[in-house]
Motif scaffolding. Structure first.
Motif, mmCIF file in Angstrom:
data_model
loop_
_atom_site.group_PDB
_atom_site.id
_atom_site.type_symbol
_atom_site.label_atom_id
_atom_site.label_comp_id
_atom_site.label_asym_id
_atom_site.label_seq_id
_atom_site.Cartn_x
_atom_site.Cartn_y
_atom_site.Cartn_z
ATOM 1 N N SER A 245 0.845 -1.184 0.000
ATOM 2 C CA SER A 245 0.000 0.000 0.000
ATOM 3 C C SER A 245 0.889 1.245 0.000
ATOM 4 O O SER A 245 2.080 1.167 0.338
ATOM 5 C CB SER A 245 -0.927 -0.005 1.223
ATOM 6 O OG SER A 245 -0.175 -0.096 2.418
ATOM 7 N N PRO A 246 0.346 2.400 -0.362
ATOM 8 C CA PRO A 246 1.181 3.605 -0.501
ATOM 9 C C PRO A 246 1.735 4.157 0.809
ATOM 10 O O PRO A 246 2.427 5.164 0.790
ATOM 11 C CB PRO A 246 0.229 4.610 -1.157
ATOM 12 C CG PRO A 246 -0.784 3.783 -1.845
ATOM 13 C CD PRO A 246 -0.984 2.611 -0.939
ATOM 14 N N ASP A 247 1.440 3.543 1.935
ATOM 15 C CA ASP A 247 2.026 3.981 3.206
ATOM 16 C C ASP A 247 3.148 3.055 3.650
ATOM 17 O O ASP A 247 3.545 3.064 4.811
ATOM 18 C CB ASP A 247 0.946 4.049 4.293
ATOM 19 C CG ASP A 247 0.271 2.709 4.516
ATOM 20 O OD1 ASP A 247 0.169 1.927 3.551
ATOM 21 O OD2 ASP A 247 -0.172 2.436 5.647
ATOM 22 N N ALA A 248 3.688 2.259 2.722
ATOM 23 C CA ALA A 248 4.711 1.277 3.067
ATOM 24 C C ALA A 248 6.100 1.904 3.092
ATOM 25 O O ALA A 248 6.399 2.829 2.344
ATOM 26 C CB ALA A 248 4.692 0.126 2.060
ATOM 27 N N ASP A 249 6.944 1.360 3.963
ATOM 28 C CA ASP A 249 8.362 1.719 4.006
ATOM 29 C C ASP A 249 9.124 0.584 3.332
ATOM 30 O O ASP A 249 9.500 -0.399 3.971
ATOM 31 C CB ASP A 249 8.826 1.918 5.449
ATOM 32 C CG ASP A 249 10.301 2.306 5.530
ATOM 33 O OD1 ASP A 249 10.892 2.588 4.469
ATOM 34 O OD2 ASP A 249 10.848 2.330 6.654
ATOM 35 N N GLN A 290 5.034 0.144 8.184
ATOM 36 C CA GLN A 290 4.073 1.151 7.762
ATOM 37 C C GLN A 290 4.506 2.524 8.246
ATOM 38 O O GLN A 290 4.909 2.705 9.400
ATOM 39 C CB GLN A 290 2.685 0.825 8.325
ATOM 40 C CG GLN A 290 1.572 1.734 7.818
ATOM 41 C CD GLN A 290 0.220 1.328 8.383
ATOM 42 O OE1 GLN A 290 0.136 0.795 9.478
ATOM 43 N NE2 GLN A 290 -0.839 1.575 7.635
ATOM 44 N N LEU A 291 4.451 3.497 7.346
ATOM 45 C CA LEU A 291 4.762 4.877 7.683
ATOM 46 C C LEU A 291 3.478 5.635 8.008
ATOM 47 O O LEU A 291 2.375 5.182 7.708
ATOM 48 C CB LEU A 291 5.485 5.570 6.521
ATOM 49 C CG LEU A 291 6.839 4.969 6.105
ATOM 50 C CD1 LEU A 291 7.376 5.689 4.884
ATOM 51 C CD2 LEU A 291 7.840 5.061 7.253
ATOM 52 N N LYS A 368 -11.291 3.563 1.473
ATOM 53 C CA LYS A 368 -10.783 3.105 2.770
ATOM 54 C C LYS A 368 -9.365 3.602 2.942
ATOM 55 O O LYS A 368 -8.483 3.257 2.168
ATOM 56 C CB LYS A 368 -10.832 1.579 2.856
ATOM 57 C CG LYS A 368 -10.408 1.035 4.209
ATOM 58 C CD LYS A 368 -10.549 -0.477 4.262
ATOM 59 C CE LYS A 368 -10.155 -1.030 5.632
ATOM 60 N NZ LYS A 368 -10.302 -2.498 5.700
ATOM 61 N N ASN A 369 -9.165 4.418 3.949
ATOM 62 C CA ASN A 369 -7.851 4.980 4.224
ATOM 63 C C ASN A 369 -6.934 3.869 4.747
ATOM 64 O O ASN A 369 -7.202 3.289 5.804
ATOM 65 C CB ASN A 369 -7.973 6.104 5.265
ATOM 66 C CG ASN A 369 -6.677 6.868 5.447
ATOM 67 O OD1 ASN A 369 -5.600 6.381 5.136
ATOM 68 N ND2 ASN A 369 -6.775 8.068 5.959
ATOM 69 N N PRO A 370 -5.856 3.538 4.044
ATOM 70 C CA PRO A 370 -4.992 2.441 4.502
ATOM 71 C C PRO A 370 -4.272 2.752 5.810
ATOM 72 O O PRO A 370 -3.828 1.832 6.494
ATOM 73 C CB PRO A 370 -4.002 2.260 3.350
ATOM 74 C CG PRO A 370 -3.982 3.570 2.637
ATOM 75 C CD PRO A 370 -5.365 4.131 2.782
ATOM 76 N N LEU A 371 -4.159 4.018 6.182
ATOM 77 C CA LEU A 371 -3.469 4.362 7.414
ATOM 78 C C LEU A 371 -4.355 4.177 8.631
ATOM 79 O O LEU A 371 -3.880 3.783 9.698
ATOM 80 C CB LEU A 371 -2.953 5.802 7.363
ATOM 81 C CG LEU A 371 -1.691 6.045 6.534
ATOM 82 C CD1 LEU A 371 -2.011 6.133 5.055
ATOM 83 C CD2 LEU A 371 -0.980 7.319 6.977
ATOM 84 N N THR A 372 -5.652 4.490 8.489
ATOM 85 C CA THR A 372 -6.568 4.394 9.621
ATOM 86 C C THR A 372 -7.489 3.188 9.534
ATOM 87 O O THR A 372 -8.165 2.863 10.513
ATOM 88 C CB THR A 372 -7.429 5.660 9.702
ATOM 89 O OG1 THR A 372 -8.229 5.763 8.506
ATOM 90 C CG2 THR A 372 -6.565 6.905 9.828
ATOM 91 N N LYS A 373 -7.548 2.539 8.359
ATOM 92 C CA LYS A 373 -8.441 1.401 8.113
ATOM 93 C C LYS A 373 -9.909 1.804 8.246
ATOM 94 O O LYS A 373 -10.762 0.955 8.510
ATOM 95 C CB LYS A 373 -8.137 0.241 9.072
ATOM 96 C CG LYS A 373 -6.682 -0.165 9.124
ATOM 97 C CD LYS A 373 -6.135 -0.574 7.776
ATOM 98 C CE LYS A 373 -4.667 -0.990 7.861
ATOM 99 N NZ LYS A 373 -4.082 -1.295 6.537
ATOM 100 N N GLN A 374 -10.230 3.073 8.060
ATOM 101 C CA GLN A 374 -11.597 3.549 8.155
ATOM 102 C C GLN A 374 -12.037 4.154 6.818
ATOM 103 O O GLN A 374 -11.214 4.502 5.977
ATOM 104 C CB GLN A 374 -11.744 4.569 9.281
ATOM 105 C CG GLN A 374 -11.479 3.975 10.660
ATOM 106 C CD GLN A 374 -11.786 4.938 11.782
ATOM 107 O OE1 GLN A 374 -12.306 6.018 11.549
ATOM 108 N NE2 GLN A 374 -11.466 4.550 13.005
#
Length: 434
Positions: A245-249, A290-291, A368-374
């Motif tokens: 996902s785009p929040d990956a390190d 995850q960043l 669905k926001n991949p950072l918040t899962k909401q």
């Protein structure tokens, strides 16, 4: 008397209908909740407020973004949580920097030493012992069975270790002399293996990789002397998990095998530079850190991301049994990974037609926001979306499973309202009520 009553009733209905028209002509999207005001207050609060030293701010999450509110996928945190996250990232970075490159290379070399797994197929030839030679497969119990000799445990062994075990069995069974044993083992097929993936991927969990299709198995006539095990790479494992996902390190992806863990930098999969090669084994675990930020540059097809996405689209003036009239079919719901909302609106057939009636349409993005899962809901005017399409916070990237709904313009709403009134007034006139 009855005539006066009819005139009054007709005038009353006309005024009611006229007032209803005025109220609903501006309604393009569904009735908004107070969540919209919350987003505006939060945006202005974060820009203008001054936090005194030692004070902790309670940040309320925002889930509805109107047409004028920029949308940035982020994790809503208090100041203390942000400081703690920053400290953890700095500590992790220091730990990575402290590792010696030589030690990392040695560890990577050990990780690349292939160990046999259940289902691996081998060609075993014994010089001057053709009666013991055979093509074998590591059974579910982890053993291989050669003709005329007891089973040999092969699971978890390297090729050289398996040679030693077979040699020892031949000597113990007094089948061959120690000085005359020559064994050749060639891997014919590396079996599918089960690995687990966690962290910043779209579908974390346990997955099978290196699985060949029926066509590939049929085309493989066995005319080769080895197998590349190309499907047992980290890239294959990440793709089987839906891609990162785009929040990956991706600069610190961790692979754990038993009690050992190695950190790999796969940034080259995006930038085009070289990446370390590692062949996975059954039971390996991959974790993608995850960043706390959304990186648009990771939202594109690559070896470690999804090649394409599916989204849900609705583009209907009236409720119907299908989207066929709006040209929304299975092909229109498939987009290359990295497609933005404006391109999705074009694919949904939301843009075009008569400018006087269609230009002021609106579109709703449910993501669905991949950072918040909401779930976040983003509203955009198509006029505003086209005018600011170059801004990422106004024209967000579509993610797998997103939903797009198009709403008609005010002119189209008036037309539908007039049509509805006609359907009501005509029967009433025929019945003599008006």
């Amino acid at each position: 008397m009855f005539f006066d009553f009819k005139q009054k009733l007709k005038a009353s209905l006309s005024l009611t209908l006229f007032g209803l028209c005025l109220n609903v002509t501006g309604c393009v999207t569904p009735t908004l909740t107070q969540e919209k005001e919350l987003c505006r207050q939060e945006t202005s609060f974060t820009k203008s407020s001054v936090i005194e030293e030692g004070e902790q701010r309670e940040v309320k999450p925002c889930h509805y973004y109107d047409s004028s509110t920029p949308y940035v996928r982020k994790r809503w945190q208090t100041d203390s949580q942000k400081q703690q996250s920053s400290n953890e990232q700095a500590s992790s970075l220091s730990a990575i920097e402290m590792r010696g490159s030589i030690a990392q290379l040695e560890l990577l070399s050990r990780f690349n030493e292939l160990h046999l797994s259940v289902g691996d197929r081998l060609n075993i030839e014994i010089l001057n012992g053709e009666e013991f030679s055979s093509q074998v497969e590591v059974n579910a119990d982890g053993y291989i069975y050669l003709p005329f000799i007891p089973g040999v445990e092969a699971r978890g062994l390297k090729i050289e270790a398996l040679k030693s075990c077979i040699r020892q069995v031949l000597i113990e069974e007094q089948l061959m002399l120690a000085g005359s044993i020559r064994i050749s083992i060639t891997p014919l097929k590396w079996a599918p293996i089960e690995v687990s993936v966690s962290g910043a991927v779209f579908e974390p969990g346990t997955h099978f990789i290196n699985h060949k299709s029926d066509t590939e198995i049929t085309d493989d006539n066995g005319g080769h002397t080895g197998d590349q095990a190309s499907g047992r790479s980290i890239a294959a494992a990440l793709r089987s998990s839906g891609g990162i996902s785009p929040d990956a390190d991706i600069s610190a992806i961790k692979v754990t095998r038993g009690q050992q863990t190695i950190s790999l930098d796969l940034s080259g999969a995006i930038t085009g530079s070289s990446t370390p090669h590692l062949t996975l084994m059954a039971g390996d675990h991959i974790h993608v850190p995850q960043l706390n930020r959304f990186n648009d540059e990771l939202a594109r097809p690559s070896q470690i991301t999804a090649p394409g996405i599916r989204v849900f689209i609705s583009n209907l003036t009236q409720p119907a049994s299908s989207n066929s009239q709006s040209a929304v079919d299975t092909e229109a719901t498939r987009f290359p990974y990295g497609t933005r909302l404006l391109s999705g609106a074009i694919g949904a057939n939301c843009i075009g037609g008569a400018q006087s009636t269609n230009a002021s349409r609106h579109i709703i993005l449910i993501t669905k926001n991949p950072l918040t899962k909401q779930i976040d809901v983003v509203e955009r005017s198509l006029d505003n979306l086209m005018a600011h399409s170059w801004k990422p916070n106004m024209n967000p990237v579509l993610l797998p499973g997103d939903g797009i709904a198009c709403y008609d313009s005010g002119v189209t709403n008036i037309r539908e309202i007039a049509k509805t009134f006609t359907e009501i007034l005509l029967p009433a006139t025929l019945l003599g009520v008006l």
